[in-house]
Scaffold this motif. Structure first.
Motif, short mmCIF file in Angstrom:
data_model
loop_
_atom_site.label_atom_id
_atom_site.label_comp_id
_atom_site.label_asym_id
_atom_site.label_seq_id
_atom_site.Cartn_x
_atom_site.Cartn_y
_atom_site.Cartn_z
N HIS A 16 0.83 -1.22 0.00
CA HIS A 16 0.00 0.00 0.00
C HIS A 16 0.86 1.27 0.00
O HIS A 16 0.49 2.29 0.57
N HIS A 38 -0.84 2.16 -6.33
CA HIS A 38 -1.13 0.72 -6.17
C HIS A 38 -2.62 0.45 -6.28
O HIS A 38 -3.44 1.36 -6.17
N ASP A 98 -5.81 -1.99 -4.71
CA ASP A 98 -6.23 -2.83 -3.60
C ASP A 98 -6.98 -4.03 -4.17
O ASP A 98 -7.87 -3.86 -5.01
N HIS A 127 -7.58 -7.20 0.86
CA HIS A 127 -7.00 -6.17 1.75
C HIS A 127 -7.93 -5.88 2.93
O HIS A 127 -7.48 -5.66 4.05
N GLU A 132 -5.07 3.66 -6.00
CA GLU A 132 -4.73 4.74 -5.07
C GLU A 132 -3.33 5.28 -5.35
O GLU A 132 -2.51 4.61 -5.96
ZN LIG Z 1 -4.16 0.35 -0.70
#
Ligand SMILES: [Zn+2]
Ligand SMILES: N[C@@H](CC(=O)c1ccccc1NC=O)C(=O)O
Ligand SMILES: [Zn+2]
Length: 206
Positions: free
Chosen positions: A48, A52, A54, A58, A171
């Motif tokens: 993270h 990246h 998810d 996660h 993100e």
């Molecule tokens: Zn993340």
């Protein structure tokens, strides 16, 4: 025709890391002098960190791992929208924007000013936005922020609502110089079989 522009954070020891998480490191673990032929590097990082995606694992023990994610989500047309100066982003903030036919939505907030320092607060995604976006066909949301939820959230409501509406999360984008409009996006995760996310090299072309 256009050229591809990089919208990824560089990964070196200066990259901001979630407080308490594994620092980023790269080192030459086996040097050319030692091996007689090549430098062989090693990286250590949290998944993270930087730009990246998810995977649902996660935030959900029964959720999909990276290898199970549909690659087609991470390649294709994307719309960049500009929403600066909000403390959160919900239906009210987005309702003026036509999302017809938009599969991938990237939100430039400019709220993370110095990316080498982990932010104190960020605008978060209101969980209700997930249903609104999925009704309009959005399958991927990307942000120039380290999370879609408030940084102190333990429930991660936006993560859960997005996932339950089939919207995948990207993100840590760098959108400082990207004007609102329509682009081609590539942000492919690594083929990590068990992982809860993956660093990506995210690129855009007009
Ligand atoms: Zn993340
Ligand atoms: N949800 C965040 C990451 C996150 O929440 C996190 C990352 C590393 C260490 C701790 C984290 N959250 C702890 O509450 C993200 O998706 O990047
Ligand atoms: Zn996240």
């Amino acid at each position: 025709m256009g050229t591809w522009i990089d919208i990824s954070q560089p990964l070196d020891e200066k990259v901001a890391v979630w407080p308490g998480d594994t620092p980023f490191s790269y080192k030459v673990n086996w040097s050319k002098e030692e091996s007689g032929s090549v430098n062989v590097g090693q990286i250590t990082m949290s998944i993270h960190t930087g730009t990246h995606i998810d995977a649902p694992f996660h935030f959900d023990n029964d959720g999909k791992r990276v290898i199970e994610l549909d690659l087609n989500l991470y390649i294709g047309s994307a719309r960049v929208i500009y929403l600066p100066n909000y403390t959160s982003i919900g239906v009210g903030e987005i309702s003026g924007i036509d999302l017809n036919g938009i599969t991938r939505l990237l939100i430039r907030t400019d709220a993370w000013k110095d990316r080498r320092v982990f932010p104190q607060t960020i605008p978060h995604i209101q969980p209700e936005l997930a249903a609104y976006l999925s009704e309009r066909g959005v399958r991927l949301i990307g942000l120039d922020l380290p999370s879609v939820d408030p940084l102190d959230s333990k429930e991660l409501l936006a993560h859960h609502e997005l996932a339950s509406h089939g919207i995948h999360i990207l993100e840590g984008l760098v959108l400082d110089d990207v004007l609102p409009g329509d682009y081609e996006l590539i942000a492919l995760p690594l083929p990590l079989v068990e992982a809860d996310g993956s660093p990506v090299r995210a690129v855009l072309k007009k």
